[in-house]
Design an enzyme around this catalytic site. Sequence first.
Site, PDB file in Angstrom:
ATOM      1  N   LYS A  67       4.685  -9.113  44.388  1.00  0.00           N
ATOM      2  CA  LYS A  67       4.229  -8.860  43.029  1.00  0.00           C
ATOM      3  C   LYS A  67       5.504  -8.696  42.226  1.00  0.00           C
ATOM      4  O   LYS A  67       6.337  -7.832  42.515  1.00  0.00           O
ATOM      5  CB  LYS A  67       3.396  -7.599  42.962  1.00  0.00           C
ATOM      6  CG  LYS A  67       3.046  -7.276  41.546  1.00  0.00           C
ATOM      7  CD  LYS A  67       2.372  -5.946  41.398  1.00  0.00           C
ATOM      8  CE  LYS A  67       1.929  -5.795  39.960  1.00  0.00           C
ATOM      9  NZ  LYS A  67       3.056  -5.489  39.061  1.00  0.00           N
ATOM     10  N   TYR A  82       6.087  -5.244  46.458  1.00  0.00           N
ATOM     11  CA  TYR A  82       5.988  -4.942  45.025  1.00  0.00           C
ATOM     12  C   TYR A  82       7.399  -4.771  44.474  1.00  0.00           C
ATOM     13  O   TYR A  82       8.029  -3.741  44.652  1.00  0.00           O
ATOM     14  CB  TYR A  82       5.150  -3.667  44.851  1.00  0.00           C
ATOM     15  CG  TYR A  82       4.849  -3.237  43.422  1.00  0.00           C
ATOM     16  CD1 TYR A  82       5.337  -3.906  42.308  1.00  0.00           C
ATOM     17  CD2 TYR A  82       4.045  -2.122  43.204  1.00  0.00           C
ATOM     18  CE1 TYR A  82       5.037  -3.484  41.025  1.00  0.00           C
ATOM     19  CE2 TYR A  82       3.740  -1.695  41.924  1.00  0.00           C
ATOM     20  CZ  TYR A  82       4.252  -2.380  40.835  1.00  0.00           C
ATOM     21  OH  TYR A  82       3.960  -1.959  39.563  1.00  0.00           O
TER      22      TYR A  82
HETATM   23  C1  HMN Z   1       0.455  -1.655  38.963  1.00  0.00           C
HETATM   24  O1  HMN Z   1       1.248  -1.311  39.814  1.00  0.00           O
HETATM   25  O2  HMN Z   1      -0.525  -0.990  38.646  1.00  0.00           O
HETATM   26  C2  HMN Z   1       0.722  -2.969  38.300  1.00  0.00           C
HETATM   27  O3  HMN Z   1       2.014  -3.328  38.575  1.00  0.00           O
HETATM   28  C3  HMN Z   1       0.569  -2.863  36.858  1.00  0.00           C
HETATM   29  C4  HMN Z   1       1.022  -3.939  35.932  1.00  0.00           C
HETATM   30  O4  HMN Z   1       1.888  -4.911  36.401  1.00  0.00           O
HETATM   31  C5  HMN Z   1       1.582  -3.197  34.778  1.00  0.00           C
HETATM   32  N1  HMN Z   1       2.908  -2.719  35.017  1.00  0.00           N
HETATM   33  C6  HMN Z   1       3.202  -1.431  34.902  1.00  0.00           C
HETATM   34  O5  HMN Z   1       2.424  -0.593  34.520  1.00  0.00           O
HETATM   35  C7  HMN Z   1       4.612  -1.057  35.270  1.00  0.00           C
HETATM   36  C8  HMN Z   1       1.486  -4.076  33.555  1.00  0.00           C
HETATM   37  O6  HMN Z   1       0.173  -4.496  33.441  1.00  0.00           O
HETATM   38  C9  HMN Z   1       1.882  -3.304  32.294  1.00  0.00           C
HETATM   39  O7  HMN Z   1       1.158  -2.104  32.203  1.00  0.00           O
HETATM   40  C10 HMN Z   1       1.619  -4.156  31.081  1.00  0.00           C
HETATM   41  O8  HMN Z   1       2.351  -5.349  31.155  1.00  0.00           O
HETATM   42  C11 HMN Z   1       1.970  -3.426  29.787  1.00  0.00           C
HETATM   43  O9  HMN Z   1       3.331  -3.162  29.743  1.00  0.00           O
END
Ligand code: HMN
Length: 297
Positions: free
Chosen positions: A167, A137
């Site tokens: 990821k 990640y």
């Molecule tokens: C997670 O770890 O839950 C995922 O990485 C989440 C996802 O990539 C989100 N990233 C973060 O929360 C840092 C995105 O969906 C993010 O919430 C979205 O792009 C809105 O900024």
Amino acid sequence: SSRLSGLIAATYTPFHADGTLALSKVAPMVEHLIRAGNRGLYVCGSTGEGVSLTTLERCQVAEAYAQAANKRVPVIVQVGHNCIAEAKHLAAHAEEIGADAVSATCPSYFKVVDIVSLFEVVQAIASAAPRLPFYYYHIPAVTGSQVDIVSFLQFADGKIPNFAGIKYTDKNLAEFQRCLSLGGGKFDAVWGCDDMLLGAIATGARAAIGSTFNVLAPLYLEMIRDFESNRLAEAQQIQLQSIEFICKLGMYPFHTSMKELLRLLGHDFGTCRSPQRSLSKSESKTLHQGLQHLKCL
Ligand code: HMN
């Protein structure tokens, strides 16, 4: 093949009002997520507040999601921890409970500053769940890792049997495309910024992990169909709606807002744990009003 594809929802962790896990909320949510078109679940990541849970709670949440999914879609368990022994324990547990993949951030208190240190971390965690594909990640804004991700992939290539890819949660599309193309495309690179999904798809992304897929998966699927059918203007319109959605929710701590929205949609997951704060009555009222003006809801 075992490669990830499509939309993978980054799942939320449900809490009761007293802050304890509300695991009975997981199964109905999983039904909703699958029905909405999600093709995977990413559990205990940033969205699921993995780092704010105890190790036991992380195991319980992973198990609840794996059980509810019941092999209909892959469940990827995020096991990153500042203590590598805990991360290994969580990885081994994920394999035991029948999860489909393991993912982990690197430690973040002591920063990873060189390739070999990152490699040792990844190797240690991946080898604790040897039968599952492992996804590193990459989220440098949070971990503070200074390691160049392309160089890391080149270095790790062939050295860890179950290393499947990354990821990618950063905003650099050129770097993301390089990750996708390395070694003729041997690694999965899964996109992690929902507000730039269209751009990522244009560079070749096959899978994305996102928090907003909990609510907007059908909209993103329409965007992908538009893109694939050369209706670019329509696809751009949909991406813009997602951007406006994310901006609107970002008016308060983002995941707190998302949990408010989930509650309005009939999935009461409680609020986020400290240090992510809750909303006051008047703030949640303002948020509700703001949401009413969104075209995508
Ligand atoms: C997670 O770890 O839950 C995922 O990485 C989440 C996802 O990539 C989100 N990233 C973060 O929360 C840092 C995105 O969906 C993010 O919430 C979205 O792009 C809105 O900024």
